[in-house]
Design an enzyme around this catalytic site. Sequence first.
Site, PDB file in Angstrom:
ATOM      1  N   HIS A   1     -43.392 -33.646 -62.106  1.00  0.00           N
ATOM      2  CA  HIS A   1     -42.028 -33.843 -62.607  1.00  0.00           C
ATOM      3  C   HIS A   1     -41.531 -32.661 -63.442  1.00  0.00           C
ATOM      4  CE1 HIS A   1     -44.076 -35.482 -66.302  1.00  0.00           C
ATOM      5  NE2 HIS A   1     -43.046 -34.897 -66.887  1.00  0.00           N
TER       6      HIS A   1
ATOM      7  N   ASP B   1     -48.416 -37.251 -59.731  1.00  0.00           N
ATOM      8  CA  ASP B   1     -47.640 -36.407 -60.647  1.00  0.00           C
ATOM      9  C   ASP B   1     -48.392 -35.116 -60.987  1.00  0.00           C
ATOM     10  OD1 ASP B   1     -45.409 -35.715 -62.130  1.00  0.00           O
ATOM     11  OD2 ASP B   1     -46.142 -36.669 -63.962  1.00  0.00           O
TER      12      ASP B   1
ATOM     13  N   SER C   1     -45.424 -32.358 -71.389  1.00  0.00           N
ATOM     14  CA  SER C   1     -45.809 -32.763 -70.036  1.00  0.00           C
ATOM     15  C   SER C   1     -46.454 -31.610 -69.276  1.00  0.00           C
ATOM     16  CB  SER C   1     -44.582 -33.249 -69.266  1.00  0.00           C
ATOM     17  OG  SER C   1     -44.094 -34.450 -69.795  1.00  0.00           O
TER      18      SER C   1
END
Length: 479
Positions: free
Chosen positions: A117, A147, A220
């Site tokens: 992402h 992911d 992230s």
Amino acid sequence: MSIPRLKSYLSMFAAVLMLGQVLSAQAEEALPDFTTLVEQASPAVVNISTKQKLPDRRIAAGQMPDLEGLPPMFREFFERNMPQQPRSPRGDRQREAQSLGSGFIISSDGYVLTNNHVVADADEIIVRLSDRSELQAKLVGTDPRTDVALLKVDGKNLPTVKLGDSEKLKVGEWVLAIGSPFGFDHSVTKGIVSAKGRTLPNDTYVPFIQTDVAINPGNSGGPLFNMNGEVVGINSQIFTRSGGFMGLSFAIPIDVAIDVSNQLKKDGKVSRGWLGVVIQEVNKDLAESFGLDKPAGALVAQVLEDGPAAKSGLQVGDVILSMNGQPIVMSADLPHLVGTLKAGAKAKLEIIRNGKRQNLDVTIGAMPDDDADIGTGTGADGSAERSSNRLGVSVSDLTAEQKKSLELKGGVVIKEVQDGPAAMIGLRPGDVISHLNNQAIASAKQFTEIAKDLPKNRSVSMRVLRQGRASFITFKLAE
């Protein structure tokens, strides 16, 4: 006060003081020192920024509001964020979206791991190293299901992280994150492992590591380290109701990430095992209705036609207790195990069928690129047979077309719901019932006969399909 008593008090005071110093020293020794770990690991942690071209939907020059009457502070804000730009002749201007994340270098020749992402739909990816030099990155491949994304930058003798074994990670163990929250490069946060094997919505194939490490936007894709300075996970998600950190962070186990990255590097895509079933959790009432000692396993709510499970003889209503000797404590454990296998692999399932344990050999298939289409249930035509029992539903037989659409050999569709147990458990007109009390339903007549003999004050299971999705529900009939 006598001299001997004074000496006694002084001796006691000195002893207490020394004890306090010892306890303080022990407490300091018990707290971990992260400085060496951070110094050694930080050079391999990178900042990742992306650019994406989007259609410009900003207000055109001729549509700009009159800003003259606004206070200076607000006028400056709108002028800065809504710049007047002339439209192109076709009116199809573009604007540039930017995002920020983290990553880490896993090989000295420039392979970088991050989250999918972070780089999804990016037109340009820039990796900034710890010395603030910037490199253009190429997207090797991504795997949205886990992911995970693998990048490649041109470089030699780049610093790399040490990779650990997430299977050896223990709950309560200290862990540390390095990343770029809100763009603040190489920020360090620490915490402990709160749980392992967590399943999150829409992330069926990742047994997440839950921690209380402070993770915020920009973290992230960054690494989660153990106290040996080894990467044990990729920081991926947080649970929040405020948009900020609330003490619940989730990391992708490094074992999962490396398996994905190896496949992306070799094939440019990820293949994983597939069983071809729809499963659900076994709660207390379902366990009672299926004759289980306790809630455990994965209940098969649907078997997809021509899938690996169907070809191997797995049936609706089977409860899968283990796979290749590994127990299925929660239903989410099964996809994790199946996903690690390759197409063509043999697996042994321990199941409960009709209250009896048995083993079943299955051949694992390949996960389809898209989710399988299992059909959509619709209402039925024809006369309804009134249910002469306390369920409180009127049902009719499925048409041949409906059976084909839902891939069913039999079943009934609900025409009407009256007051009673059916209404209390949320059944609706149009719902399809294929099983009642662990028995397959062939017709409305059989449904009525089974319903008449349902046990009282005991959990009874019913398999219901709504809009093509199947699940088991339970209810109890009172005296």
